[in-house]
Design a protein around this motif. Structure first.
Motif, PDB file in Angstrom:
ATOM      1  N   LEU A 134       0.826  -1.212   0.000  1.00 56.28           N
ATOM      2  CA  LEU A 134       0.000   0.000   0.000  1.00 56.28           C
ATOM      3  C   LEU A 134       0.854   1.253   0.000  1.00 56.28           C
ATOM      4  CD1 LEU A 134      -2.900  -0.955   2.423  1.00 56.28           C
ATOM      5  CD2 LEU A 134      -3.062  -0.506  -0.027  1.00 56.28           C
ATOM      6  N   ASN A 135       1.906   1.252   0.786  1.00 55.54           N
ATOM      7  CA  ASN A 135       2.809   2.407   0.796  1.00 55.54           C
ATOM      8  C   ASN A 135       3.447   2.623  -0.569  1.00 55.54           C
ATOM      9  OD1 ASN A 135       2.311   3.055   3.458  1.00 55.54           O
ATOM     10  ND2 ASN A 135       4.012   1.818   4.235  1.00 55.54           N
TER      11      ASN A 135
ATOM     12  N   ASN B 219       0.711   3.978  -2.909  1.00 56.23           N
ATOM     13  CA  ASN B 219       0.407   5.359  -2.532  1.00 56.23           C
ATOM     14  C   ASN B 219       1.513   6.305  -2.971  1.00 56.23           C
ATOM     15  OD1 ASN B 219      -2.158   5.208  -1.408  1.00 56.23           O
ATOM     16  ND2 ASN B 219      -1.367   4.546   0.573  1.00 56.23           N
ATOM     17  N   SER B 220       2.771   5.867  -2.888  1.00 59.69           N
ATOM     18  CA  SER B 220       3.864   6.741  -3.331  1.00 59.69           C
ATOM     19  C   SER B 220       3.841   6.920  -4.844  1.00 59.69           C
ATOM     20  CB  SER B 220       5.211   6.176  -2.875  1.00 59.69           C
ATOM     21  OG  SER B 220       5.547   5.015  -3.609  1.00 59.69           O
TER      22      SER B 220
ATOM     23  N   ASN C  24       0.408   9.248  -5.375  1.00 58.41           N
ATOM     24  CA  ASN C  24       0.410  10.533  -4.675  1.00 58.41           C
ATOM     25  C   ASN C  24       1.822  11.093  -4.691  1.00 58.41           C
ATOM     26  OD1 ASN C  24      -2.328  10.212  -3.917  1.00 58.41           O
ATOM     27  ND2 ASN C  24      -1.696   8.889  -2.251  1.00 58.41           N
TER      28      ASN C  24
ATOM     29  N   ARG D 255      -6.531   6.868  -4.450  1.00 61.62           N
ATOM     30  CA  ARG D 255      -6.459   6.085  -3.207  1.00 61.62           C
ATOM     31  C   ARG D 255      -6.923   4.664  -3.530  1.00 61.62           C
ATOM     32  NH1 ARG D 255      -4.061   9.335  -0.165  1.00 61.62           N
ATOM     33  NH2 ARG D 255      -5.024  11.103   0.813  1.00 61.62           N
ATOM     34  N   LEU D 256      -6.299   3.724  -2.903  1.00 59.63           N
ATOM     35  CA  LEU D 256      -6.745   2.344  -3.064  1.00 59.63           C
ATOM     36  C   LEU D 256      -7.915   2.114  -2.108  1.00 59.63           C
ATOM     37  CD1 LEU D 256      -3.365   0.415  -3.203  1.00 59.63           C
ATOM     38  CD2 LEU D 256      -4.908   0.907  -5.074  1.00 59.63           C
TER      39      LEU D 256
END
Length: 165
Positions: free
Chosen positions: A132-133, A136-137, A140, A159-160
């Motif tokens: 997820l990180n 997200n990187s 975003n 966003r997931l």
């Protein structure tokens, strides 16, 4: 056999059978975790919870029987099996020693399997968190310097929201 010791032996035998059942349930839990079978894992978890409740009640009963039997043998506030074994003889002593060994072995096996399952789940959750990180990187953009030398913040982005990847 002494009535208190006979009752204690039956309770300890029941506890041993329940620990064996717990071990089998935890092996099933491990298989569910590895196979990523969440439906079966949820069913298994309810069975584990039920067995844990029975084990808690049985532990309380064993504590009471240890204290009662200890008092009958002249041991005040007895909370363990070893002093009782020292005060008994013959078949009672052999039965209690065997049960003590079996329960120690079963408890250790259940504890080890619980630790393995906990580590499997922690590692799986850690992998999901790192994934997820990573996503997200990618989606975003972080705060960076713009062409004019001022900070540019990109708070928008994807966003997931799906639980499965």
């Amino acid at each position: 056999m002494t009535a208190g010791i006979d009752e204690l032996i039956r309770a300890l035998q029941e506890k041993g059978a329940l620990l064996d059942e717990m071990y089998q349930l935890l092996e099933e839990e491990q298989n569910c975790i590895i196979a990523l079978d969440m439906a079966r894992l949820e069913t298994n978890q309810s069975e584990v919870d039920s067995a844990m409740g029975r084990l808690e009640r049985l532990n309380g009963n064993c504590r009471n029987l240890l204290a009662k039997t200890g008092a009958a043998l002249g041991l005040e506030n007895n909370g363990s099996l070893s002093p009782l074994i020292a005060r008994t003889a013959g078949q009672e002593r052999l039965a209690l020693q065997g049960l003590q060994t079996d329960l120690t072995t079963s408890t250790t096996a259940v504890d080890n399997l619980l630790a393995i399952n906990r580590n499997l789940l922690q590692d799986s959750l850690g992998l999901v968190d790192r994934s997820l990180n990573f996503f997200n990187s990618l989606f975003n953009n972080p705060t960076t310097y713009g062409q004019a030398g001022t900070m540019r913040t990109n708070n928008g982005g994807a966003r997931l929201v799906c639980k499965e990847i």
